[in-house]
Structures are given as structure tokens and as C-alpha cells.
Design a protein around this motif. Structure first.
Motif, PDB file in Angstrom:
ATOM      1  N   ASN A  94      23.156 -33.531  34.429  1.00  0.00           N
ATOM      2  CA  ASN A  94      23.961 -32.316  34.597  1.00  0.00           C
ATOM      3  C   ASN A  94      24.113 -31.580  33.277  1.00  0.00           C
ATOM      4  O   ASN A  94      24.337 -32.189  32.229  1.00  0.00           O
ATOM      5  CB  ASN A  94      25.350 -32.678  35.131  1.00  0.00           C
ATOM      6  N   GLY A  95      23.998 -30.269  33.334  1.00  0.00           N
ATOM      7  CA  GLY A  95      24.197 -29.440  32.156  1.00  0.00           C
ATOM      8  C   GLY A  95      23.032 -29.448  31.187  1.00  0.00           C
ATOM      9  O   GLY A  95      23.158 -28.948  30.066  1.00  0.00           O
ATOM     10  N   VAL A  96      21.883 -30.013  31.601  1.00  0.00           N
ATOM     11  CA  VAL A  96      20.731 -30.135  30.716  1.00  0.00           C
ATOM     12  C   VAL A  96      19.540 -29.360  31.269  1.00  0.00           C
ATOM     13  O   VAL A  96      19.127 -29.567  32.404  1.00  0.00           O
ATOM     14  CB  VAL A  96      20.323 -31.611  30.535  1.00  0.00           C
ATOM     15  N   GLU A  97      19.014 -28.484  30.448  1.00  0.00           N
ATOM     16  CA  GLU A  97      17.761 -27.798  30.764  1.00  0.00           C
ATOM     17  C   GLU A  97      16.664 -28.422  29.911  1.00  0.00           C
ATOM     18  O   GLU A  97      16.765 -28.438  28.686  1.00  0.00           O
ATOM     19  CB  GLU A  97      17.856 -26.301  30.466  1.00  0.00           C
ATOM     20  N   VAL A  98      15.651 -28.956  30.550  1.00  0.00           N
ATOM     21  CA  VAL A  98      14.553 -29.608  29.838  1.00  0.00           C
ATOM     22  C   VAL A  98      13.411 -28.611  29.676  1.00  0.00           C
ATOM     23  O   VAL A  98      12.957 -28.006  30.652  1.00  0.00           O
ATOM     24  CB  VAL A  98      14.056 -30.856  30.596  1.00  0.00           C
ATOM     25  N   ARG A  99      12.953 -28.454  28.437  1.00  0.00           N
ATOM     26  CA  ARG A  99      11.888 -27.491  28.160  1.00  0.00           C
ATOM     27  C   ARG A  99      10.733 -28.137  27.414  1.00  0.00           C
ATOM     28  O   ARG A  99      10.941 -29.008  26.554  1.00  0.00           O
ATOM     29  CB  ARG A  99      12.405 -26.328  27.303  1.00  0.00           C
ATOM     30  N   GLU A 100       9.532 -27.697  27.709  1.00  0.00           N
ATOM     31  CA  GLU A 100       8.389 -28.053  26.892  1.00  0.00           C
ATOM     32  C   GLU A 100       8.429 -27.181  25.644  1.00  0.00           C
ATOM     33  O   GLU A 100       8.539 -25.952  25.734  1.00  0.00           O
ATOM     34  CB  GLU A 100       7.085 -27.817  27.646  1.00  0.00           C
TER      35      GLU A 100
END
Length: 305
Positions: A94-100
């Protein structure tokens, strides 16, 4: 002519962390005391909805600690390694955006972050391009933090010049078996600086050129230091209890060990050495037969200038 990319994932990291599930299962988390110390020094503790970038987040060993906090951080986890990033995505935090992305190109807007943290990672990308990008994504007054778990069975780092515990030049192993494993790692040096080599400090120290002509030039061109010095530094000691098999599982996730898997005979020989080392007299064990594994978590931080 094509431009040279600012960042290329080190092949030793690509191969050394290929088994991301194993890495996530057996690598240690971070002691609550160390996490709180770091966040407090970054001025992120008790700050509701602060924006944090977990840089080179890996499988999310540190990300998940941030996501559990009561502050309700808005977190962007940036990771270039496909397999490691994939493990983090599976967690659905929750609350985490995972980006390359990577340390030189995070894909985050300028001035977005209140803090940037690199856990168990900065030695892989301690470059001027990385500092430029970290500076770019931080808001004025934001801070950059680094944290590493360092076990006694890995080679000793240089002196912590600003550490509050005034650590000696070598961090001494507290047991014979840990010293034996330390020697195994030392025999597998692959040419890439790790935390223990201290090379990662140089990118900060190089901001201060003692040449007076360079100082004048930097002043005229506005080429000022991006981060404050000296670095803030602390460490937290810890002990955990693991079975012999769990000791090996954790040790074998170190990239220098994992990269020997292609040579089956060498990998098996290292495994044999580890189990033999654990059999020596005087190895500290609890009532369950688990081994005492000693180490410390090292923290460093600096503010955006």
C-alpha cells in the motif's frame, strides 16, 4: 553518434541477483532502531504523508518497512533489475508505486521527494550522475540516506571516521566461523567496490576541490556542492539466531557467492567450507542449536544543498 547512457546495470549485479525470490527470502531486514535513527536524521520520522523514493529498492526489503509506517508515506520504489523489481511488485504494498528506473534516471519530477533512501545499494552507483539525479528529485532541504546491513562474516570496511561508536579500522568478527566466512569473501574479490571498500564516499568528498583555481572556477560557474558534508554516520549492532542451513542460504545470496553458481564445483566447495566452519569448537548456539550471527547496520545521511 549515439550517446553513452548515464547508467548501466552492473553485470555482476544482473547475474548475482538473478534468483530474486531466494534473495528476498534469505536476505535480512533492518532493525527497527536503525530504521528509526535513519528516518529521524532524514527528518522524515513523524512527518505524515512525506514523499519518499526508495532508490534501487530491490525486492523491497526496506520498502515494506516504509510502507508499514504510521506516517502514511507516499513512496516511489525505483529499481532497474527486472527480477528484483518483479518480486517487489508481487507484494502489492500500500502507498507504493514501483517504477523501472535507475539512479541516473528515476523518472520522477524535479523536487518531488522529501527524502531519498538507498538501502544496501549505493556502492553499486556511487557516481556524479547519480548525485545529480538524487539532487534533482529532492525538494530544497530534502535529504538523502544510505543504509547497509553488514554481517561479521563479510570483510571489514574502512574506519567510520564520523561514527559515534568510533569504530576501529577493522570491524572484528566475534567468532571463528564468521572470520572464516570473511576470508572466503575476501578471496572472491571481483573488482567492483562494495560498501566495505569505502569508495562510495569519494563521490561526496570530490565535491570539495582543494585546488584554489578550481574553487574560483566553480564559484564563477555556479558549480557548487550538491550535498552537505561531513556525512552523518551511525551504526546499530545486532545478533540473530539461524540454523546452519539458514546461514548458508543467507551467505549464498551475496553476489560474489551467487556468481560462482555457474561453476558448480566451486560453488559446492564454498558451501562445504561454510558448513565446516560452523562445526568449529566454541561456535555460539542457542538451545535450538541455532548459530549466533553478529553484525551491525550502518547508516549515513546528507542534506540537499
Amino acid at each position: 553518434m549515439s550517446s553513452i547512457p548515464k547508467f548501466q546495470l552492473n553485470p555482476l549485479a544482473t547475474s548475482g541477483f538473478h534468483d530474486a525470490s531466494k534473495y528476498d527470502t534469505h536476505r535480512p531486514s533492518y532493525p527497527p532502531k536503525a530504521v528509526e535513527k535513519l528516518l529521524s536524521n532524514l527528518r522524515l520520522s513523524s512527518v505524515p504523508n512525506a514523499r519518499v523514493i526508495d532508490l534501487a529498492s530491490g525486492t523491497g526489503k526496506f520498502t515494506e518497512l516504509l510502507a508499514r509506517r504510521e506516517e502514511g508515506y507516499e513512496i516511489v520504489a525505483v529499481e532497474p533489475h527486472d527480477q528484483l523489481r518483479g518480486e517487489l511488485v508481487k507484494k502489492g504494498l500500500n502507498g507504493v508505486e514501483v517504477r523501472e528506473g535507475n539512479a541516473a534516471e528515476m523518472g520522477v519530477e524535479e523536487g518531488w521527494a522529501d527524502g531519498v533512501i538507498a538501502a544496501q545499494a549505493f556502492h553499486w552507483f556511487a557516481t556524479e550522475d547519480s548525485l545529480k539525479e538524487i539532487h534533482r528529485v529532492l525538494r530544497p532541504g530534502g535529504a538523502f540516506g544510505m543504509i547497509w546491513n553488514i554481517e561479521d562474516c563479510t570483510p571489514s570496511p574502512p574506519i567510520l571516521t564520523k561514527s559515534k561508536d568510533n569504530a576501529p579500522k577493522d570491524w572484528q568478527s566475534q567468532s571463528t566461523w564468521e572470520e572464516s566466512l570473511k576470508q572466503i569473501i575476501a578471496s572472491l574479490e571481483d573488482g567492483h567496490p562494495r560498501f566495505r571498500h569505502g569508495k562510495w564516499r569519494e563521490v561526496f568528498e570530490n565535491q570539495q576541490d582543494t585546488n584554489p583555481f578550481q574553487t574560483i572556477k566553480d564559484t564563477l560557474t555556479g558549480n557548487f556542492p550538491r550535498f552537505s558534508l561531513p556525512l552523518g554516520e551511525e551504526s546499530v549492532e545486532w545478533t540473530v539466531w539461524l540454523s546452519d542451513e539458514a546461514v548458508w542460504d543467507r551467505f549464498s545470496t551475496l553476489s560474489q557467492i551467487a556468481n560462482t553458481e555457474g561453476d558448480g564445483e566451486k560453488f559446492e566447495d564454498i558451501k562445504k567450507q561454510v558448513f565446516e566452519a560452523l562445526k568449529v569448537d566454541g561456535t555460539e548456539r542457542n538451545d535450538a542449536g541455532e548459530v549466533a550471527v553478529h553484525g551491525r547496520t550502518y547508516l549515513a545521511w546528507t542534506s540537499r544543498v
